[in-house]
Design an enzyme around this catalytic site. Structure first.
Site, mmCIF file in Angstrom:
data_model
loop_
_atom_site.group_PDB
_atom_site.id
_atom_site.type_symbol
_atom_site.label_atom_id
_atom_site.label_comp_id
_atom_site.label_asym_id
_atom_site.label_seq_id
_atom_site.Cartn_x
_atom_site.Cartn_y
_atom_site.Cartn_z
ATOM 1 N N PHE A 177 0.841 -1.194 0.000
ATOM 2 C CA PHE A 177 0.000 0.000 0.000
ATOM 3 C C PHE A 177 0.876 1.244 0.000
ATOM 4 O O PHE A 177 2.069 1.195 0.316
ATOM 5 C CB PHE A 177 -0.940 0.009 1.214
ATOM 6 C CG PHE A 177 -0.228 0.049 2.541
ATOM 7 C CD1 PHE A 177 0.035 1.253 3.175
ATOM 8 C CD2 PHE A 177 0.186 -1.133 3.165
ATOM 9 C CE1 PHE A 177 0.699 1.293 4.398
ATOM 10 C CE2 PHE A 177 0.847 -1.110 4.388
ATOM 11 C CZ PHE A 177 1.098 0.113 5.007
ATOM 12 N N CYS A 178 0.273 2.365 -0.362
ATOM 13 C CA CYS A 178 0.949 3.663 -0.363
ATOM 14 C C CYS A 178 -0.111 4.743 -0.200
ATOM 15 O O CYS A 178 -1.280 4.434 0.038
ATOM 16 C CB CYS A 178 1.760 3.858 -1.645
ATOM 17 S SG CYS A 178 0.777 3.691 -3.148
ATOM 18 N N THR A 179 0.255 5.995 -0.332
ATOM 19 C CA THR A 179 -0.669 7.088 -0.033
ATOM 20 C C THR A 179 -1.885 7.100 -0.948
ATOM 21 O O THR A 179 -3.026 7.121 -0.485
ATOM 22 C CB THR A 179 0.048 8.444 -0.145
ATOM 23 O OG1 THR A 179 1.229 8.416 0.649
ATOM 24 C CG2 THR A 179 -0.860 9.569 0.342
ATOM 25 N N ILE A 206 -4.067 4.575 0.684
ATOM 26 C CA ILE A 206 -4.520 4.870 2.047
ATOM 27 C C ILE A 206 -5.655 5.881 2.034
ATOM 28 O O ILE A 206 -6.634 5.747 2.780
ATOM 29 C CB ILE A 206 -3.349 5.409 2.889
ATOM 30 C CG1 ILE A 206 -2.224 4.381 2.978
ATOM 31 C CG2 ILE A 206 -3.822 5.805 4.287
ATOM 32 C CD1 ILE A 206 -0.891 4.982 3.396
#
EC number: 1.14.-.-
Length: 313
Positions: A177-179, A206
């Site tokens: 996952f990432c922003t 996210i």
């Protein structure tokens, strides 16, 4: 009543062979719609975070989606009371998020997208290796329960970290996952190329998870770092309590700002004893410019350099 400013994080991996020629009309579309922020375009796609009025953001998205290649461009929205950007830019890049590995192309090979509503079930599986693909200063603010922190300072370090710590023959299921979804999407393409078979990534990142998953069901802990002057957002996507040190770019908490080593715009507990004299002088000069601009009720003339050069949503 003053309308809130809409902040839109957007990206799409799509082949744009004419990306150089797209720069000027895209910049004009941003100006025409009163948009601030930075968009990166490359042959592999488009990425960035922008802000403006509701009508302005809708106008820019309509302009982008008028191009058949970007009709389904991904975007996430949040809101703030003050303009988080000072300038309007379109930059030409080799990559819209820099991994630095030749041949990695999410337009040709990518992992399995996981909707926010299905994310909790996936990461609750004990056989799933959960990796946070963001940088160390972002992870320090907040992350998912049980996530591995690679402690990277840039996305370019991610491939070496994977090679040194994980084996496709052992780690059968990987979730990342990432922003906003872009880094983990590109990371999934890289890992598939390295032989990892089951690779998953959080669709919309996210920010989309925080938008769609109720707080009472969340597996997210802390705030989420964002690449604009808000610095962080809470689970409800409201602006967090963090500031950012202009000298070392590290997010600083309320507790950090109470430290004797914190001087607004000049130093913080994370860097006060490591700053070079050149950096310290530069920070002092920049802070004077900021305070002068505020006194004149003008935007800061050179902008806050909030690690935005990466714009790695």
């Amino acid at each position: 009543m003053t309308q809130p400013i809409v902040v839109a994080a957007l990206y799409k991996f799509v082949t744009l062979e004419d990306y150089v020629n797209l720069r000027e009309p895209l910049l004009q579309a941003m100006v025409d719609n009163g948009i601030k922020g930075t968009l990166l375009i490359a042959e592999e796609g488009i990425n960035g975070t922008v802000s403006g009025s509701r009508e302005g953001i809708d106008g820019l998205l309509a302009w982008l989606r008028n191009d058949p290649r970007m009709v389904d461009i991904d975007h996430k929205e949040s809101y703030c009371d003050e303009q988080p950007f000072y300038r309007t830019k379109v930059k030409l890049k080799k990559e819209i998020v820099t991994l630095g590995v030749e041949g990695v192309d999410p337009n040709k090979k990518v992992g399995t997208y996981v909707e926010p509503k299905d994310w909790n079930a996936l990461i609750s599986d004990p056989e799933v290796l959960l990796i946070d693909t963001r940088n160390d200063y972002e992870v320090s603010i907040g992350t998912f329960e049980g996530a591995i922190d690679p402690k990277t300072t840039s996305f370019r370090e991610f491939p070496d970290y994977i090679k040194e710590h994980f084996d496709p023959a052992v780690h059968k299921k990987v979730a990342m996952f990432c922003t906003g979804g872009i880094r983990c999407e590109k990371a999934s393409s890289y890992m598939l190329g390295e032989g990892f078979e089951e690779v998953y990534h959080l669709k919309g990142g996210i920010l989309k998870y925080l938008e769609e998953v109720p707080q009472e069901e969340t597996k997210w802990q802390g705030d989420c770092f964002v690449f604009d002057n808000r610095v962080t957002v809470r689970h409800d996507l409201s602006e967090g309590d963090y500031d950012q040190c202009h000298a070392c770019r590290t997010p600083v908490s309320v507790e950090d700002r109470a430290s004797e080593h914190y001087v607004a715009g000049i130093s913080c507990p994370h860097c006060w004893d490591t700053l070079s004299e050149k950096t310290r002088r530069s920070a002092i000069d920049r802070q004077k410019q900021i305070e002068l601009a505020k006194a004149r009720n003008m935007p800061h003339p050179i902008g806050y350099n909030y690690k935005q050069a990466s714009t790695e949503a």
